[in-house]
Write a protein that holds these residues in place. Structure first.
Motif, short mmCIF file in Angstrom:
data_model
loop_
_atom_site.label_atom_id
_atom_site.label_comp_id
_atom_site.label_asym_id
_atom_site.label_seq_id
_atom_site.Cartn_x
_atom_site.Cartn_y
_atom_site.Cartn_z
N CYS A 290 -27.76 -32.56 14.02
CA CYS A 290 -28.57 -33.56 14.71
C CYS A 290 -28.67 -33.21 16.20
O CYS A 290 -29.76 -33.27 16.80
N ALA A 291 -27.54 -32.81 16.80
CA ALA A 291 -27.55 -32.44 18.22
C ALA A 291 -28.50 -31.28 18.46
O ALA A 291 -29.25 -31.27 19.44
N ILE A 292 -28.50 -30.32 17.53
CA ILE A 292 -29.37 -29.16 17.70
C ILE A 292 -30.84 -29.58 17.62
O ILE A 292 -31.67 -29.17 18.43
N VAL A 293 -31.14 -30.44 16.65
CA VAL A 293 -32.53 -30.91 16.51
C VAL A 293 -32.97 -31.66 17.77
O VAL A 293 -34.05 -31.39 18.32
N VAL A 294 -32.13 -32.57 18.23
CA VAL A 294 -32.49 -33.37 19.41
C VAL A 294 -32.61 -32.47 20.64
O VAL A 294 -33.55 -32.59 21.43
N ALA A 295 -31.65 -31.54 20.78
CA ALA A 295 -31.70 -30.63 21.93
C ALA A 295 -32.99 -29.81 21.91
O ALA A 295 -33.66 -29.65 22.94
N GLY A 296 -33.34 -29.32 20.71
CA GLY A 296 -34.57 -28.53 20.58
C GLY A 296 -35.80 -29.34 20.95
O GLY A 296 -36.67 -28.87 21.68
N THR A 297 -35.84 -30.57 20.45
CA THR A 297 -36.98 -31.44 20.75
C THR A 297 -37.10 -31.68 22.25
O THR A 297 -38.18 -31.57 22.83
N ALA A 298 -35.95 -31.99 22.87
CA ALA A 298 -35.97 -32.30 24.30
C ALA A 298 -36.32 -31.06 25.11
O ALA A 298 -37.06 -31.13 26.10
N LEU A 299 -35.80 -29.91 24.66
CA LEU A 299 -36.09 -28.66 25.37
C LEU A 299 -37.59 -28.37 25.33
O LEU A 299 -38.20 -27.98 26.34
N MET A 300 -38.17 -28.60 24.16
CA MET A 300 -39.61 -28.40 24.00
C MET A 300 -40.36 -29.29 25.00
O MET A 300 -41.30 -28.84 25.67
N GLY A 301 -39.92 -30.53 25.11
CA GLY A 301 -40.55 -31.47 26.04
C GLY A 301 -40.46 -30.97 27.48
O GLY A 301 -41.42 -31.07 28.25
N VAL A 302 -39.30 -30.43 27.84
CA VAL A 302 -39.11 -29.95 29.22
C VAL A 302 -40.01 -28.74 29.48
O VAL A 302 -40.65 -28.65 30.54
N ILE A 303 -40.07 -27.82 28.50
CA ILE A 303 -40.89 -26.62 28.69
C ILE A 303 -42.36 -27.01 28.83
O ILE A 303 -43.07 -26.51 29.71
N GLU A 304 -42.80 -27.95 28.00
CA GLU A 304 -44.18 -28.43 28.10
C GLU A 304 -44.48 -29.03 29.46
O GLU A 304 -45.59 -28.94 29.96
N ARG A 305 -43.47 -29.69 30.01
CA ARG A 305 -43.68 -30.41 31.26
C ARG A 305 -43.24 -29.60 32.47
O ARG A 305 -43.03 -30.17 33.54
N SER A 306 -43.07 -28.27 32.31
CA SER A 306 -42.47 -27.53 33.42
C SER A 306 -43.31 -27.64 34.69
O SER A 306 -42.76 -27.72 35.79
N LYS A 307 -44.63 -27.72 34.56
CA LYS A 307 -45.49 -27.90 35.74
C LYS A 307 -45.20 -29.25 36.40
O LYS A 307 -45.08 -29.35 37.61
N GLU A 308 -45.12 -30.25 35.53
CA GLU A 308 -44.88 -31.60 36.01
C GLU A 308 -43.53 -31.68 36.73
O GLU A 308 -43.41 -32.29 37.80
N ILE A 309 -42.53 -31.05 36.13
CA ILE A 309 -41.20 -31.06 36.73
C ILE A 309 -41.22 -30.29 38.05
O ILE A 309 -40.64 -30.73 39.05
N GLY A 310 -41.93 -29.14 38.06
CA GLY A 310 -42.06 -28.37 39.29
C GLY A 310 -42.73 -29.19 40.38
O GLY A 310 -42.32 -29.15 41.55
N MET A 311 -43.74 -29.96 39.98
CA MET A 311 -44.43 -30.82 40.95
C MET A 311 -43.48 -31.86 41.51
O MET A 311 -43.47 -32.13 42.71
N MET A 312 -42.64 -32.43 40.64
CA MET A 312 -41.68 -33.42 41.12
C MET A 312 -40.71 -32.79 42.12
O MET A 312 -40.34 -33.41 43.11
N ARG A 313 -40.33 -31.55 41.84
CA ARG A 313 -39.45 -30.84 42.79
C ARG A 313 -40.18 -30.68 44.12
O ARG A 313 -39.60 -30.87 45.18
#
Ligand SMILES: Nc1ncnc2c1ncn2[C@@H]1O[C@H](COP(=O)(O)OP(=O)(O)OP(=O)(O)O)[C@@H](O)[C@H]1O
Ligand SMILES: [Mg+2]
Lengths: 409, 225
Positions: A290-313
């Motif tokens: 379950c941890a692996i599935v959740v981590a994978g899902t969240a990681l995918m979300g972060v990678i998708e949003r890398s521009k958005e996260i960069g903008m926040m930085r």
């Protein structure tokens, strides 16, 4: 605007993905809670039942394994016997306060099999929790019924039933003993019908005896055609060393073997403990998956949003703030899944207990799945820990995201 | 009073395989308070790199950069982040609003990172000033490009920074919207903010106080209008 709100919005953006991740957590927390709940519930139920047993020792036929002793507690046929005279020999042993013979076997009423339990005077001491409306059976032909079976039969005091006993073939008993080799069928025959009159009704105890036909020991011996006892319950005085002394003495009585209630309790606990390690590995694997599935899902979300996260930085978020927001998202996810899992387990508690009772022979009649508050709290903790664990990969990815350069392409 | 931005001989190069690309080389530039400056030049001339260096989004290889009297060489990465949010507002060509947040919430976001709760009045005032207050409750997906860029400008102003850095802010806008955005920058400059804009538009660059032109990472023109 708050970090919490930001995390919620991000989760709401991809509802399907979020629901799937929550479902994964729900499943593993439900599994965890059910297994642990069963472990605690079964253990407690067995111990309670043993504690309700008012004697410290049983004499059983030699070669009779502990599992048969639990049969004795739960009802079942022990295909062996102690001779009648054993009871007087045991009573004569020093430090023995009292001894009662018990006869157990199978009878048939209108084609349906039931357990017959033969008791002798003084039996109240064995089961202090038994409350009888009417009287205990003393004479032959007298019967009391456990509450469940009484309800099923619509029994009341004065009613008469004609029963037939099931006995082991005498010739087979002589040739093969009372434990025929595995695979060899026990040959039985039906005894002559006997008429029993209800003299008492046993209040519900929550244990196996709710389904018993209870008669005097001599009546039970006639029904199942057994010239002896299935077991003899021994009450000891409370001097130190009594148990050891009596145990040695019982070994010397006609093929009898002493079993203390503690030994039974330990055997039962041992069986459950070995099951526990298997259950724990299942749970750990489920949680890790379950941890692996959740981590994978969240990681995918972060990678998708890398521009958005960069903008926040760029507009002033520190790596720590970005990481907190991502971690919070994951923990919200696992906590929600965990809480749904807890609610689900609470809802499933009784059906699950009924299912387990079908699967486990001789299970106590009380709820087999126990969910005390501290166990529920522990699951909440595990859900949060799962979230923290699963947030590590996306967190690293988020913290590493550089500030977004300007326009770029 | 000393200039808001003092760059002395700054260079930045990138490695691409075995090749080294000198994106900007030996650039010296002083920008005063309230100045509105445009940076021009062909694609690849180094405009974005220069803005990124000034905005501390990219570390410089050599040279010195002093922002509001502070030499950024002496600062840690965390201190730079904090200084960035105090000194700079950023406007991007592609707006980069957060799609899940409303216009209002996007403007409030820098406050979250700075640990300052921005007042409702303040945020509405900013939206009013850029002309999209009626859109405060809308998400970026429900807005036009011009509206999104106005919201982005309001966000850049949220913490009232003395410097606004905008990289091709009108690149995705039509002429009318582009002129409106420049009008806004003009107004901000008159209020004392330092505005640095990279643009390809000659016409818009003429509206600025000063035009700096880059070629192959070097300044080839630096004129006041
Ligand atoms: N991260 C990077 N890695 C490698 N090379 C880079 C990187 N960023 C910029 N460059 C190179 O540096 C040079 C200057 O790029 P820069 O983006 O600053 O140009 P620009 O003037 O902004 O161009 P445009 O008008 O197309 O936006 C270009 O040759 C570009 O390819
Ligand atoms: Mg550029």
């Amino acid at each position: 605007m708050s970090t919490f709100k930001l995390a919620l919005r991000n989760l709401a953006k991809r509802p399907m993905r979020t629901v799937l991740a929550i479902a994964t957590v729900t499943i593993s927390i439900t599994l965890l809670l059910s297994l642990l709940g069963f472990y605690f519930g079964y253990n407690k139920a067995m111990k309670d039942e043993l504690n309700n047993f008012g004697v410290q020792m049983l004499a059983v036929p030699k070669g009779c394994p502990y599992s048969s002793t639990t049969l004795l507690l739960h009802g079942g046929v022990i295909p062996n016997k102690l001779p009648l005279e054993a009871i007087d020999k045991i009573k004569a042993i020093q430090h023995v306060k009292s001894a009662q013979g018990i006869v157990m076997g199978t009878l048939e009423l209108d084609g349906v099999q039931h357990i017959i339990y033969g008791i002798s005077p003084g039996f109240e001491k064995l089961r202090p929790n038994w409350k009888v409306q009417g009287k205990f059976p003393t004479a032959e032909g007298e019967l009391i019924l456990g509450s469940t079976i009484a309800k099923k039969l619509g029994a009341e005091i004065g009613k008469k039933y004609t029963v037939i006993g099931i006995a082991q073939d005498k010739k087979q008993q002589e040739e093969l003993g009372t434990y025929p080799p595995i695979g060899q069928q026990v040959i039985t025959y039906k005894t002559d019908p006997r008429e029993l009159t209800v003299v008492g009704l046993l209040d519900q105890t929550g244990a196996s005896e709710d389904n018993f036909f209870i008669t005097s020991d001599s009546e039970a011996r006639k029904i199942i055609d057994l010239n002896g006892y299935t077991a003899i319950a021994i009450e000891l005085d409370d001097q130190t060393g009594s148990k050891e002394f009596v145990a040695v003495a019982v070994e010397g009585v006609n093929d009898a073997q002493p079993v203390t209630i503690n030994q039974v309790a330990n055997t039962v606990s041992g069986l459950i403990d070995s099951a526990r390690s298997i259950m724990l590995s299942v749970v750990i694997v489920a949680i890790l998956a379950c941890a692996i599935v959740v981590a994978g899902t969240a990681l995918m979300g972060v990678i998708e949003r890398s521009k958005e996260i960069g903008m926040m930085r760029t507009i002033g978020a520190t790596p720590l703030q970005v990481g907190t927001s991502v971690g919070l998202e994951v923990v919200i996810l696992t906590l929600t899944g965990g809480i749904i899992g807890i609610v689900l387990t609470l809802v499933l508690q009784n059906p699950l207990s009924d299912l387990l009772r079908i699967l486990i022979p001789n299970a106590p009649n009380t709820n087999l799945v126990s969910l005390p508050p501290d166990l529920l709290l522990l699951s909440v903790g595990i859900a949060v820990a799962l979230g923290i664990l699963a947030s590590i990969p996306p967190l690293i990815s988020a913290v590493r995201a550089p500030p977004l350069r300007m326009a770029g392409s | 009073m000393s200039d808001t931005i003092i760059a002395k001989g700054i260079s930045k190069s990138f490695k691409r395989g075995t090749e080294t690309i000198h994106a900007i080389q030996d650039i010296s530039l002083n920008i005063g308070k309230g100045e509105m400056l445009s940076i021009m030049g062909r694609s690849g001339s180094g405009k974005t790199t220069l803005l990124s260096c000034i905005g501390m989004l990219e570390n410089i290889d050599s040279g010195s950069l002093v922002l509001e009297g502070r030499n950024i060489k002496d600062l840690s990465e965390a201190q730079r982040t904090i200084l960035r949010r105090e000194l700079m507002g950023f406007v991007f060509q592609r707006f980069f609003l957060i799609p899940t947040l409303t216009a209002y919430e996007n403007v409030a976001l820098p406050g979250l990172f700075a640990g300052k709760k921005l007042g409702k009045d303040h945020i509405m005032e900013l939206l009013e000033m850029v002309g999209v207050s009626q859109r405060y409750d809308h998400r970026p997906g429900q807005m036009s490009g011009g509206e999104m860029q106005r919201v982005a400008i309001a966000r850049a102003l949220a913490l009232d920074p003395p410097v606004i850095i905008a990289d091709e802010p009108t690149g995705n806008l039509d002429t009318a919207n582009a002129e409106a955005v420049f009008g806004l920058f003009r107004k901000l400059a008159s209020q004392g903010k330092t505005i640095i804009i990279a643009t390809h538009s000659q016409k818009l660059a003429k509206d600025c106080d000063r035009v700096v032109e880059l070629m192959d990472g070097r300044i080839t023109r630096d004129e006041k209008n």
